[in-house]
Design a protein around this motif. Structure first.
Motif, PDB file in Angstrom:
ATOM      1  N   ARG A 141       0.863  -1.185   0.000  1.00 56.29           N
ATOM      2  CA  ARG A 141       0.000   0.000   0.000  1.00 56.29           C
ATOM      3  C   ARG A 141       0.897   1.231   0.000  1.00 56.29           C
ATOM      4  O   ARG A 141       1.695   1.420   0.915  1.00 56.29           O
ATOM      5  N   ILE A 142       0.727   2.053  -1.028  1.00 58.76           N
ATOM      6  CA  ILE A 142       1.544   3.258  -1.183  1.00 58.76           C
ATOM      7  C   ILE A 142       0.659   4.462  -0.899  1.00 58.76           C
ATOM      8  O   ILE A 142      -0.382   4.620  -1.527  1.00 58.76           O
ATOM      9  N   ARG A 143       1.077   5.276   0.072  1.00 62.40           N
ATOM     10  CA  ARG A 143       0.311   6.472   0.433  1.00 62.40           C
ATOM     11  C   ARG A 143       1.154   7.711   0.202  1.00 62.40           C
ATOM     12  O   ARG A 143       2.270   7.809   0.681  1.00 62.40           O
ATOM     13  N   THR A 144       0.606   8.633  -0.555  1.00 60.59           N
ATOM     14  CA  THR A 144       1.181   9.960  -0.703  1.00 60.59           C
ATOM     15  C   THR A 144       0.078  10.945  -0.339  1.00 60.59           C
ATOM     16  O   THR A 144      -1.084  10.548  -0.227  1.00 60.59           O
ATOM     17  N   PRO A 145       0.388  12.207  -0.150  1.00 62.41           N
ATOM     18  CA  PRO A 145      -0.681  13.151   0.192  1.00 62.41           C
ATOM     19  C   PRO A 145      -1.775  13.255  -0.869  1.00 62.41           C
ATOM     20  O   PRO A 145      -2.911  13.572  -0.546  1.00 62.41           O
ATOM     21  N   LEU A 146      -1.471  12.969  -2.123  1.00 62.48           N
ATOM     22  CA  LEU A 146      -2.464  13.124  -3.182  1.00 62.48           C
ATOM     23  C   LEU A 146      -3.015  11.814  -3.729  1.00 62.48           C
ATOM     24  O   LEU A 146      -4.038  11.821  -4.403  1.00 62.48           O
TER      25      LEU A 146
END
Length: 152
Positions: free
Chosen positions: A75-80
């Motif tokens: 799972r990859i989370r970035t602000p956008l």
């Protein structure tokens, strides 16, 4: 390895805020010139657009990147954006080397089915002065988790 193996990767705490402050100072200097002179010269506009805006936005953005790996996938989370890559789509975990501004940057790249690749935002390693001395250990953990969850 236990049945509930999970890993979480975040960017190393470094000097990214210094770059952000320099970018904000460039934006402030442009605003001061605009206020005092009443117009902007071409040099200030070019400097602010090319350096000030990206330098003040990118470091805080990269500080909030997170990679969470478990038995199901990544799972990859970035602000956008948030994305999910299941392990059964991954054929191999590779390390690629890029050169940028005199630094060699080692990054983790996933080789997916169909020949596609996906570059992970973290972990990474910059040489000659390494920000993360445990990069090889992190890559070994990713590969071990991939092997453990690979279906025959």
């Amino acid at each position: 390895m236990s049945d509930r193996a999970e890993l979480t990767f975040v960017p190393p705490k470094g000097r990214q805020w210094v770059v952000s402050l320099i970018g904000a100072a460039a934006l402030a200097a442009t605003a001061v010139q605009w206020y005092t002179v009443g117009s902007l010269t071409d040099e200030w506009i070019i400097f602010t657009l090319c350096f000030g805006i990206p330098a003040s936005i990118l470091p805080p953005y990269m500080a909030h990147v997170q990679l969470h790996v478990d038995a199901n996938g990544l799972r990859i989370r970035t602000p956008l954006k948030r994305s999910y890559i299941p392990w059964h789509d991954v054929t191999e975990v590779q390390v690629t080397v890029e050169t940028a501004w005199g630094f060699e940057i080692r990054r983790v790249t996933l080789l997916l089915h169909g020949g596609r690749t996906r570059k992970l935002p973290v972990p990474y390693d910059r040489s000659p002065r390494s920000l993360d001395p445990h990069f090889d250990l992190k890559v070994a953990q990713l590969r071990a988790l991939h092997r453990a969850t690979a279906r025959p």
